[in-house]
Design a protein around this motif. Structure first.
Motif, mmCIF file in Angstrom:
data_model
loop_
_atom_site.group_PDB
_atom_site.id
_atom_site.type_symbol
_atom_site.label_atom_id
_atom_site.label_comp_id
_atom_site.label_asym_id
_atom_site.label_seq_id
_atom_site.Cartn_x
_atom_site.Cartn_y
_atom_site.Cartn_z
ATOM 1 N N LYS A 92 -8.676 -3.478 -2.735
ATOM 2 C CA LYS A 92 -7.464 -2.889 -3.312
ATOM 3 C C LYS A 92 -7.809 -1.748 -4.266
ATOM 4 O O LYS A 92 -7.168 -0.696 -4.246
ATOM 5 C CB LYS A 92 -6.648 -3.966 -4.038
ATOM 6 C CG LYS A 92 -6.081 -5.019 -3.115
ATOM 7 C CD LYS A 92 -5.406 -6.116 -3.940
ATOM 8 C CE LYS A 92 -5.320 -7.399 -3.167
ATOM 9 N NZ LYS A 92 -4.746 -8.480 -4.000
ATOM 10 N N ILE A 93 -8.827 -1.947 -5.084
ATOM 11 C CA ILE A 93 -9.251 -0.903 -6.023
ATOM 12 C C ILE A 93 -9.868 0.271 -5.268
ATOM 13 O O ILE A 93 -9.671 1.430 -5.631
ATOM 14 C CB ILE A 93 -10.252 -1.482 -7.063
ATOM 15 C CG1 ILE A 93 -9.597 -2.598 -7.881
ATOM 16 C CG2 ILE A 93 -10.798 -0.393 -7.970
ATOM 17 C CD1 ILE A 93 -8.361 -2.193 -8.650
ATOM 18 N N LEU A 139 -9.888 5.879 -3.346
ATOM 19 C CA LEU A 139 -9.825 6.831 -2.221
ATOM 20 C C LEU A 139 -8.655 7.794 -2.400
ATOM 21 O O LEU A 139 -8.809 9.011 -2.251
ATOM 22 C CB LEU A 139 -9.642 6.083 -0.901
ATOM 23 C CG LEU A 139 -10.852 5.677 -0.100
ATOM 24 C CD1 LEU A 139 -10.441 4.770 1.053
ATOM 25 C CD2 LEU A 139 -11.610 6.877 0.418
ATOM 26 N N LEU A 140 -7.485 7.241 -2.688
ATOM 27 C CA LEU A 140 -6.294 8.071 -2.838
ATOM 28 C C LEU A 140 -6.401 8.978 -4.063
ATOM 29 O O LEU A 140 -6.003 10.149 -4.011
ATOM 30 C CB LEU A 140 -5.045 7.188 -2.937
ATOM 31 C CG LEU A 140 -4.660 6.468 -1.654
ATOM 32 C CD1 LEU A 140 -3.574 5.440 -1.911
ATOM 33 C CD2 LEU A 140 -4.216 7.459 -0.589
ATOM 34 N N GLU A 192 2.979 -3.301 -2.274
ATOM 35 C CA GLU A 192 3.890 -4.312 -2.815
ATOM 36 C C GLU A 192 3.810 -4.385 -4.341
ATOM 37 O O GLU A 192 4.820 -4.610 -5.019
ATOM 38 C CB GLU A 192 3.543 -5.675 -2.216
ATOM 39 C CG GLU A 192 4.656 -6.691 -2.284
ATOM 40 C CD GLU A 192 4.306 -7.930 -1.485
ATOM 41 O OE1 GLU A 192 3.994 -8.961 -2.121
ATOM 42 O OE2 GLU A 192 4.345 -7.856 -0.238
ATOM 43 N N ALA A 193 2.632 -4.157 -4.889
ATOM 44 C CA ALA A 193 2.430 -4.187 -6.337
ATOM 45 C C ALA A 193 2.879 -2.884 -7.012
ATOM 46 O O ALA A 193 2.825 -2.772 -8.238
ATOM 47 C CB ALA A 193 0.956 -4.450 -6.655
ATOM 48 N N GLY A 194 3.289 -1.884 -6.216
ATOM 49 C CA GLY A 194 3.733 -0.614 -6.775
ATOM 50 C C GLY A 194 2.602 0.295 -7.196
ATOM 51 O O GLY A 194 2.807 1.241 -7.954
ATOM 52 N N LEU A 195 1.394 0.027 -6.690
ATOM 53 C CA LEU A 195 0.230 0.841 -7.045
ATOM 54 C C LEU A 195 0.086 2.063 -6.137
ATOM 55 O O LEU A 195 -0.551 3.051 -6.516
ATOM 56 C CB LEU A 195 -1.033 -0.009 -6.991
ATOM 57 C CG LEU A 195 -1.003 -1.274 -7.859
ATOM 58 C CD1 LEU A 195 -2.274 -2.086 -7.668
ATOM 59 C CD2 LEU A 195 -0.771 -0.931 -9.316
ATOM 60 N N THR A 224 0.392 5.815 -7.191
ATOM 61 C CA THR A 224 1.443 5.936 -8.201
ATOM 62 C C THR A 224 0.809 6.034 -9.593
ATOM 63 O O THR A 224 -0.401 5.832 -9.745
ATOM 64 C CB THR A 224 2.382 4.709 -8.172
ATOM 65 O OG1 THR A 224 1.623 3.546 -8.537
ATOM 66 C CG2 THR A 224 3.019 4.517 -6.798
ATOM 67 N N ASP A 225 1.631 6.305 -10.586
ATOM 68 C CA ASP A 225 1.130 6.324 -11.968
ATOM 69 C C ASP A 225 0.578 4.952 -12.352
ATOM 70 O O ASP A 225 -0.461 4.854 -13.020
ATOM 71 C CB ASP A 225 2.237 6.735 -12.940
ATOM 72 C CG ASP A 225 2.616 8.208 -12.811
ATOM 73 O OD1 ASP A 225 1.806 8.985 -12.261
ATOM 74 O OD2 ASP A 225 3.722 8.571 -13.255
ATOM 75 N N ASP A 226 1.263 3.884 -11.921
ATOM 76 C CA ASP A 226 0.759 2.536 -12.188
ATOM 77 C C ASP A 226 -0.570 2.298 -11.477
ATOM 78 O O ASP A 226 -1.441 1.598 -11.992
ATOM 79 C CB ASP A 226 1.771 1.469 -11.752
ATOM 80 C CG ASP A 226 2.939 1.353 -12.720
ATOM 81 O OD1 ASP A 226 2.841 1.876 -13.850
ATOM 82 O OD2 ASP A 226 3.957 0.739 -12.340
ATOM 83 N N GLY A 227 -0.721 2.897 -10.291
ATOM 84 C CA GLY A 227 -1.977 2.780 -9.562
ATOM 85 C C GLY A 227 -3.117 3.450 -10.304
ATOM 86 O O GLY A 227 -4.238 2.912 -10.365
#
Length: 171
Positions: free
Chosen positions: A9-10, A15-16, A52-55, A70-73
């Protein structure tokens, strides 16, 4: 050592973040498969969990889904960045260096369609370069099949269309 699913996940966030542009599902998955890091289904689950976690968030244009952080990501990545080993960080750098140009090109041809208010479908075809439109075309067609055909052929023939239009308009 961190839980493998957390690392996946991290890694997607990294990557993004490092790419600086949206990546398709297949581009993210290819990183994991080419590096023999995990299997297809685990990579898909990690993408789904991040979304799903909004990341990360997804954007779908006719058979192509791209993901952005996202900013949360970004905040989450900062908290867990040390979970990415130096070897994995090197693999990410190598993958992006080798594939960056082709990934940008692949994502720069956009094709989508939607149902028109008065019948038929509107097809939108676009070529972008560094997020700047190079060519932007819209067509009204009578059927969904025609709309899908135009969208499917756009990636393959967009360069020919661009050249032909420029030749006609400049000539």
């Amino acid at each position: 050592m961190a839980e493998p699913n957390l690392i996946y996940k991290i890694t997607i966030l990294e990557l993004l973040h490092r790419s600086g542009f949206p990546l398709s599902n297949s581009q993210i998955t290819d990183f994991f498969l080419e590096g023999d890091l995990t299997d297809y289904f685990t990579a898909q689950q990690a993408i789904s969990d991040d979304e799903e976690a909004g990341l990360i968030f997804s954007k779908t244009n006719h058979n192509n889904t791209t993901y952005s952080i996202t900013d949360d990501g970004v905040k989450t990545l900062e908290l867990f960045k040390e979970k990415i080993s130096p070897a994995l960080s090197k693999d990410i750098n190598k993958y992006l260096k080798v594939n960056s140009i082709s990934m940008k090109e692949e994502n720069s041809y956009k094709a989508t369609y939607f149902k028109a208010d008065r019948g038929g479908y509107v097809v939108q075809l676009r070529i972008t370069e560094n997020d700047v439109p190079t060519m932007d075309l819209s067509f009204h067609v009578g059927s969904k099949e025609q709309a899908e055909t135009l969208c499917n052929n756009w990636k393959v023939r967009s360069d020919q269309v661009y050249e032909a239009v420029m030749d006609i308009l400049m000539g």
